[in-house]
Design a protein around this motif. Structure first.
Motif: not given
Length: 629
Positions: A207-209, A196-201, A211-220, A230-237
């Motif tokens: 941001h789009e990439e 997620l750190q690699y994929l953040c802005a 959030f997509d990665f974090a939400e996909r990981a959470a779904e599975h 994990l999506p919450l960490q995306a929110v922090v970033e």
């Protein structure tokens, strides 16, 4: 200051004590507290013994406890930077040990980021970047060796993902490392966090990439997995990104969904669970940032004593930021409650762990006799217990009052430090205030009403910066008249056993030894010879006793139902008439502002309430007892 802010101050003073009353006190909060087995391994490593660390990591490898293994490796790698020697001895003893090689690989990563710092790239010097990249390149063969020595382990690939981010590896390399990690553990939290750190802005994504990665990981993720947060960490970033937020936030709904998912995950863990501390700290930060203070207070309550480095380190000292956000949450909630509405009641969830085990044990050592302390403490705002400590010192502790004094709401959270701040004012003698929990020991030196020095030892924390330790040691030596501060600085930089280091400091300062039972029982001075209670007083009563008491005697507080003298009734009746007339005149005259009018009215109401209460007590005490049937 805005007018509305002035009206909220009384609300804060009235309600802030009740809001979050079940939260652990500041001194009980520990940053990244390790579990008992990791604490033992860290303490032994700082003393030069790698055997407990080897045993711990071997167990995590044998039982495929990859999440726990990752956390232990990271903490041991950080410890090896500050306490060198034990890891080198371990590798010399067995160069092919997969656990030792793994810690060495992670040590390179921590060393590299220590050089670079956590600052934004534009604030990092070119020399820092060159050294940063050099250390990361040196890590490559060690990471490869760790992966080869234990092929089923996903932790080397978490380290590889971190290294790839630092050296600006292309996306193909990142994808390869992430695929290797997923093949070994598709739900490994550490690998997903680094991805997620690699994929953040702020690094190489958007941001789009992210959030997509974090939400996909959470779904599975399976039920109960921390990947649901994990999506919450995306929110922090997203929240800390240096950019303007548009009026219509495109990521607002995704942030709300991430918060709801993390709250559901938090509800599945017990309050104060160390395993949930990481995402609960993220949850508290996000809710606080979004001004959702009631939910933020619940998150702080669930986190308990467990503060974590991330995400608070983004804003400064992690522990201080955690405590400041928690305090701000309580104040914001208090400001929203009308003054005359009853304060909210604390949820009845039973005795929390911090109260049973982690509540700080506090003691002050004043460098004067009990008589002088008694005289100086008349207006401190707290009930105290004192006991002689040798010929020239006094032990002091807080005696809990059933109802907290009004002035205590205006003072800092820790009662003993607040009391010592007050009773050392204008005095030549200092007071050393000591706090101790199982994870943390600390002191604050107060002299002439101001803080001169403070310090804390934590079980798994690195050694204090040398300059900071020397500064604190110099201040201690100056106050206590010691010629050489270097032994004190050595004690302040010690690590591994906070309670022992605190006792060593007390001895080095020439103070009396800590009483038996300190650190275990709440009140330990009760049975000491000469112990006595100094009852809390109101401000005016304390001032009166300060001016009239002789020979430093601390008079007993009058009983609540004691009859009032005639002089008391006359002075307060005249004062009521005076302030009532002043209030009427102030509100009637347009030239007098609202502030003076409000103050006069408040004083008149206060005096009327005092007289009415005293009259009721007088009537009750003078009525004859009921006749026996």
């Amino acid at each position: 200051m805005r007018l509305t802010a002035l009206f909220t101050i009384p609300r804060v003073l009235r309600h802030s004590d009740a809001i979050g009353a079940d939260l652990p006190p500041d001194d009980a909060v520990v940053l990244d507290a390790p579990d008992p087995s990791l604490r033992l391994a860290l303490a032994a490593a700082t003393a030069g013994d790698h055997a407990p660390a080897a045993e711990l990591l071997a167990a995590t490898r044998a039982h495929a406890q990859w999440e726990r293994r990752d956390a232990c490796v990271s903490r041991l790698a950080r410890a090896s930077l500050h306490h060198p020697g034990w890891l080198e001895a371990w590798l010399e003893e067995d160069p092919e040990d997969p656990d030792a090689v793994l810690v060495k690989a992670d040590q390179y990563i921590h060393q590299a980021w220590q050089i670079r710092t956590a600052a934004r790239a534009r604030h990092v010097e070119a020399d820092q970047f060159r050294a940063f990249h050099a250390v990361l390149r040196d890590a490559v063969p060690v990471i490869s060796a760790a992966a080869e020595l234990n092929p089923d382990d996903p932790v080397p690939w978490r380290i590889a993902l971190t290294q790839a981010r630092g050296i600006q590896a292309p996306r193909e390399v990142f994808d390869t490392y992430l695929a290797e990690a997923d093949a070994r553990d598709p739900h490994h939290e550490g690998c997903h966090v680094q991805a997620l750190q690699y994929l953040c802005a702020k690094w190489y994504g958007s941001h789009e990439e992210m959030f997509d990665f974090a939400e996909r990981a959470a779904e599975h993720a399976p039920p109960g997995s921390r990947l649901h947060a994990l999506p919450l960490q995306a929110v922090v970033e997203y929240l800390i990104a240096d950019e303007e937020t548009p009026d219509h936030d495109p990521y607002g709904p995704r942030a709300d969904a991430a918060v709801a998912r993390a709250q559901a995950l938090s509800d599945s863990y017990a309050p104060g669970d160390r395993e949930a501390a990481g995402f609960r700290n993220h949850l508290a930060l996000v809710l606080w940032s979004l001004n959702r203070y009631e939910e933020a207070l619940d998150a702080f309550r669930a986190a308990g004593v467990h503060a974590t480095t991330f995400p608070w380190t983004y804003f400064g000292d992690a522990r201080e930021e955690f405590l400041e956000a928690r305090s701000d949450t309580r104040i914001e909630l208090a400001m929203r409650i009308p003054f005359f509405r009853p304060s909210p009641r604390t949820p009845d969830t039973g005795s929390p762990d911090w109260e049973r085990e982690l509540s700080p044990r506090s003691l002050a050592i004043a460098s004067t006799g009990p008589t002088e302390v008694a005289q100086a403490a008349l207006i401190c705002g707290y009930s105290l217990r004192t006991a002689p400590a040798g010929r020239h010192h006094t032990y002091v502790e807080i005696v809990p009052d059933p109802v907290r004094g009004k002035r205590a709401a205006l003072l800092p959270e820790d009662p003993l430090t607040s009391a010592a701040d007050n009773f050392t004012t204008a005095e030549d003698w200092p007071a050393l205030v000591l706090h101790r929990t199982p994870e943390r020991s600390s002191f604050t030196l107060l002299h002439r009403g101001r803080k001169v020095a403070d310090h804390a030892w934590e079980t798994a924390a690195p050694a204090t910066d040398h300059a900071e330790a020397v500064e604190a040691a110099t201040a201690l030596a100056r106050v206590y008249g010691l010629p050489d501060p270097r032994p004190l600085a050595h004690i302040l930089r010690a690590t591994g056993d906070p309670a022992r280091h605190q006792g060593e400091l007390v001895a080095a300062l020439g103070l009396p030894p800590l009483p038996e039972g300190y650190g275990g029982q709440r009140e330990i001075l009760t049975d000491l010879p000469g112990a006595r209670v100094l009852a809390r007083r109101g401000f005016l009563a304390g001032m009166r006793d300060t001016m009239t008491a002789k020979d430093g005697v601390h008079p007993d507080r009058p009983a609540e139902d004691a009859p009032r003298p005639v002089r008391w009734w006359v002075t307060r009746t005249l004062a009521l008439l005076l302030f009532t007339a002043a209030a009427v005149y102030a509100w009637w005259t347009p030239d007098i502002g609202w502030f003076r009018s409000t103050v006069s009215s408040a004083v008149a109401v206060y005096l009327a309430a005092k007289l009415l209460r005293a009259r009721r007590r007088r009537a009750l005490s003078s009525s004859p007892p009921p006749a026996a049937s």
